[in-house]
Design an enzyme around this catalytic site. Sequence first.
Site, mmCIF file in Angstrom:
data_model
loop_
_atom_site.group_PDB
_atom_site.id
_atom_site.type_symbol
_atom_site.label_atom_id
_atom_site.label_comp_id
_atom_site.label_asym_id
_atom_site.label_seq_id
_atom_site.Cartn_x
_atom_site.Cartn_y
_atom_site.Cartn_z
ATOM 1 N N TYR A 1 0.849 -1.191 0.000
ATOM 2 C CA TYR A 1 0.000 0.000 0.000
ATOM 3 C C TYR A 1 0.885 1.242 0.000
ATOM 4 O O TYR A 1 1.915 1.277 0.677
ATOM 5 C CB TYR A 1 -0.876 0.042 1.263
ATOM 6 C CG TYR A 1 -1.925 -1.038 1.358
ATOM 7 C CD1 TYR A 1 -2.233 -1.857 0.281
ATOM 8 C CD2 TYR A 1 -2.625 -1.227 2.549
ATOM 9 C CE1 TYR A 1 -3.199 -2.839 0.390
ATOM 10 C CE2 TYR A 1 -3.594 -2.212 2.664
ATOM 11 C CZ TYR A 1 -3.878 -3.021 1.578
ATOM 12 O OH TYR A 1 -4.834 -3.992 1.703
ATOM 13 N N GLU B 1 -19.624 0.515 21.572
ATOM 14 C CA GLU B 1 -20.719 0.833 20.635
ATOM 15 C C GLU B 1 -21.307 2.230 20.835
ATOM 16 O O GLU B 1 -22.027 2.729 19.967
ATOM 17 C CB GLU B 1 -21.802 -0.253 20.721
ATOM 18 C CG GLU B 1 -21.296 -1.576 20.147
ATOM 19 C CD GLU B 1 -22.208 -2.753 20.420
ATOM 20 O OE1 GLU B 1 -22.846 -2.758 21.496
ATOM 21 O OE2 GLU B 1 -22.281 -3.660 19.586
#
Length: 396
Positions: A298, A372
Site C-alpha cells: 500500500y 458501541e
Amino acid sequence: MGDSLKKQTDEMKGWLIEIRRTIHMHPELGFEEVETSKLVMEWLEKFGLQVKKGVATTGVIGLLQGKKPGKTVAIRADMDALPIDEVRPVPYASKIKGKMHACGHDAHVAMLLGVARFFSSIPDQVKGNIKWIFQPAEEGGGGGRVMVEEGALENPKVDAIFATHVFPLLSAGKVGVYEREGLAATDRFTVKIIGKGGHGAFPHLSKDPILAAGHFITQIHSIVSRDINPQDSAVITIGKISGGTAFNIIPDEVELVGTVRSLTTQVQGELKKRIEEVARGVAQSFGMDYRYDFEYGYPMLINDPEMSKLVARACSRGIGKENVVVVKPAMGGEDFSYYLEKVPGAFFRLGNRNEAKGTIYPYHSSLFDVDEDILPLGVEMFVRIIDEYLELGLVD
Ligand SMILES: [Zn+2]
Ligand SMILES: [Zn+2]
C-alpha cells in the site's frame, strides 16, 4: 440544528448497534463479503439511494444526488474481517470459527449506513452529491486499489473523500486527525542467500548461508539507525526466515522475508536500495550469491492538510476543540491511501478506548472490541464533515 443532529444520531443508536452486531456475528474475509455486501445494498436501496453493486467483486457504492448542483463528496468504509478466532465472551461474538471482525470494520460499515439514513431523510437539503463507498479487502487484499481502478471515484467525479478508523489508543469520545502524513507505505522484501550445502561437521567443504544470514540480519538493522535521517521515520522488520532441514546439515540457501515501512518516497527508495546493497555485500564477503526482490505494498497515506483542517473544524463543533487531537503518523498501513492518491481528502481516527468496557485491545487481537457508544458519534462526525464540505449549513 446541532442539538437535533445529536438527538437524531442518538436515536439511531439501537439500530446502529444491531447492524454492527449482525455483521460482527457473520464475519467475512477479503473479497468474500457477500452477506455484508447484501446487507449494505438492501439498506441503501431502502434509503432510496442509487446503488451500484459488484464493484471490486463485493464492493457497493451508493449515491445521493442533491436537488441543487454542487461538489461531490465521498465517504468510505471497509467491510472485511480477519482469520482470527474471537475469544471475548460477548453475546454478539463471531458465529464463524476462525473469522472475526478484529479491526472494527463492522463499526465502519454501520456508521456509513447511519450517515446514509440521515441524509436520505433530507434529500431536498443536499446540494451536490454524496457518495458512499463500501469496499472489500482492506486487510492486505488492496480492495481500495481495485475500487479506484473500477471507477469508484468517477461518475460523478469525487472532489473529496473521507474515512475513519476506530482507534483503541484514543479515548472513546475523541477524534484524532493526521495533519499530513498518516500511515506508512507497506512494502515487502525477500532476500535469498545462496551458499553451498554439506555436512555440518565439514563446514570448510560448504558455504554456510545460515551464518551469512546472521550477518545480514545484524547489518540491515544498521540501515535505519545509520543511513536514514533521524528526523525521518523508517522500519525494517524481518518476519520470516526459512532454511535448513536438520541439525547436522548445512543448507544450500536461506530465505529471509521482511516488511519495510516509510512515510516518504525518498526514504522508501533509500531503504529499497540499501537492503540490496547489504545483501550483496554480505553474500560477496562469504563468496556466496544472493537474490533480491522488493514488492511495493500500500502507498503512504497522506492527508490533504486543508481537508485535515476541515475535519478538525467540523468535529470540534460537535465535540469541542479539546476532544479533537492531532495524532502522530504511525507505521501501519491502510489502503485508503489509494483514494487519497487520486483526490484530496482525510483519514481520521475515532477514539474507541474505554477501560470500563474493556475496549482496550489492539487491532487484530482476539479480544478486540468496539465501544458501541461511539457509533452515533461517528455518524455525527461524518454528517458534520459532509455538511462543512458541501456547505449545506445544516448544522452549527
Ligand atoms: Zn486491520
Ligand atoms: Zn482496519
